[in-house]
Motif scaffolding. Sequence first.
Motif, PDB file in Angstrom:
ATOM      1  N   THR A   6       0.764  -1.340   0.099  1.00  0.00           N
ATOM      2  CA  THR A   6      -0.190   0.034   0.101  1.00  0.00           C
ATOM      3  C   THR A   6       0.917   1.532   0.132  1.00  0.00           C
ATOM      4  OG1 THR A   6      -1.897  -1.233   1.072  1.00  0.00           O
ATOM      5  CG2 THR A   6      -1.986   1.159   1.075  1.00  0.00           C
ATOM      6  N   GLY A   7       1.954   1.135   0.807  1.00  0.00           N
ATOM      7  CA  GLY A   7       2.777   2.383   0.748  1.00  0.00           C
ATOM      8  C   GLY A   7       3.576   2.653  -0.591  1.00  0.00           C
ATOM      9  N   ILE A  12       4.129   5.561  -5.534  1.00  0.00           N
ATOM     10  CA  ILE A  12       3.967   5.807  -7.014  1.00  0.00           C
ATOM     11  C   ILE A  12       2.934   6.664  -7.561  1.00  0.00           C
ATOM     12  CG2 ILE A  12       3.615   4.377  -8.939  1.00  0.00           C
ATOM     13  CD1 ILE A  12       4.921   2.069  -7.619  1.00  0.00           C
ATOM     14  N   LEU A  13       1.737   6.696  -6.796  1.00  0.00           N
ATOM     15  CA  LEU A  13       0.698   7.456  -7.313  1.00  0.00           C
ATOM     16  C   LEU A  13       0.997   9.042  -6.986  1.00  0.00           C
ATOM     17  CD1 LEU A  13      -2.424   5.594  -6.246  1.00  0.00           C
ATOM     18  CD2 LEU A  13      -1.614   5.918  -8.396  1.00  0.00           C
ATOM     19  N   LEU A  18       2.976  14.370  -8.867  1.00  0.00           N
ATOM     20  CA  LEU A  18       3.961  15.423  -8.969  1.00  0.00           C
ATOM     21  C   LEU A  18       4.385  15.619 -10.460  1.00  0.00           C
ATOM     22  CD1 LEU A  18       5.896  14.710  -5.707  1.00  0.00           C
ATOM     23  CD2 LEU A  18       4.457  16.793  -6.290  1.00  0.00           C
ATOM     24  N   ALA A  19       4.509  14.294 -11.252  1.00  0.00           N
ATOM     25  CA  ALA A  19       4.951  14.628 -12.761  1.00  0.00           C
ATOM     26  C   ALA A  19       3.864  15.262 -13.422  1.00  0.00           C
ATOM     27  CB  ALA A  19       5.308  13.288 -13.100  1.00  0.00           C
ATOM     28  N   GLY A 125      -1.574  17.218  -3.994  1.00  0.00           N
ATOM     29  CA  GLY A 125      -2.146  15.733  -3.797  1.00  0.00           C
ATOM     30  C   GLY A 125      -0.985  14.819  -3.778  1.00  0.00           C
ATOM     31  N   GLY A 126      -0.042  15.077  -4.864  1.00  0.00           N
ATOM     32  CA  GLY A 126       1.036  14.287  -4.985  1.00  0.00           C
ATOM     33  C   GLY A 126       1.976  14.182  -3.696  1.00  0.00           C
ATOM     34  N   LEU A 127       2.089  15.617  -3.004  1.00  0.00           N
ATOM     35  CA  LEU A 127       2.956  15.497  -1.789  1.00  0.00           C
ATOM     36  C   LEU A 127       2.207  14.674  -0.564  1.00  0.00           C
ATOM     37  CD1 LEU A 127       4.227  19.308  -1.591  1.00  0.00           C
ATOM     38  CD2 LEU A 127       5.605  17.128  -2.169  1.00  0.00           C
ATOM     39  N   ILE A 128       1.052  14.766  -0.428  1.00  0.00           N
ATOM     40  CA  ILE A 128       0.147  14.038   0.547  1.00  0.00           C
ATOM     41  C   ILE A 128       0.131  12.722   0.079  1.00  0.00           C
ATOM     42  CG2 ILE A 128      -2.267  13.663   1.270  1.00  0.00           C
ATOM     43  CD1 ILE A 128      -2.738  16.834   0.942  1.00  0.00           C
ATOM     44  N   LEU A 129       0.027  12.117  -0.933  1.00  0.00           N
ATOM     45  CA  LEU A 129      -0.176  10.700  -1.254  1.00  0.00           C
ATOM     46  C   LEU A 129       1.413  10.234  -0.971  1.00  0.00           C
ATOM     47  CD1 LEU A 129      -2.071  10.506  -4.633  1.00  0.00           C
ATOM     48  CD2 LEU A 129      -2.546   9.560  -2.581  1.00  0.00           C
ATOM     49  N   CYS A 130       2.524  11.060  -1.271  1.00  0.00           N
ATOM     50  CA  CYS A 130       3.857  10.646  -1.236  1.00  0.00           C
ATOM     51  C   CYS A 130       3.971  10.442   0.515  1.00  0.00           C
ATOM     52  CB  CYS A 130       4.971  11.301  -1.654  1.00  0.00           C
ATOM     53  SG  CYS A 130       5.194  11.163  -3.276  1.00  0.00           S
TER      54      CYS A 130
END
Length: 145
Positions: A6-7, A12-13, A18-19, A125-130
């Motif tokens: 999951t991590g 990856i998401l 971010l990309a 969103g990318g930062l939060i997911l990472c």
Amino acid sequence: MNQGLTGEILIILGVLCLAGAYIARSYRHRKEPYKGRAVATVVDIVPDTPDHKGKAAGIHDYYYPVFAYYAEGRLIRKRYYKGGNPCPFRRNQQVRVYYSLKNPELFKLADPGPLKLVEKGLSYGGLILCLAGLVCYLAFASRFS
């Protein structure tokens, strides 16, 4: 599904988001016709006749801001085409502007637009997911130490 997988999926998401934010930013900058960036200051507010919309509303005086900014090493001082009663700006207010590199007297106010909102959403969103993926991964890894 275990926490380690999951991590990894969340990380990856997050990297994909971010990309996507980077691609949206470069696309927005490439499509912008005014490439110059400056911070303009409202140095004066001048009265003049209202535009068509103001005349239709029965307003007799409009107030237009005069912006001053440095572009390509010279000071540009120009009245903005939009006014109001009352003036939408105040003296000494600083505003970000985009100007034309070929003719620095052509400028527009820095408007974020919808693509800027998409870019910000993808970035946050990318930062939060990472970060969520990192927390899940570390929680999984700490079980085995």
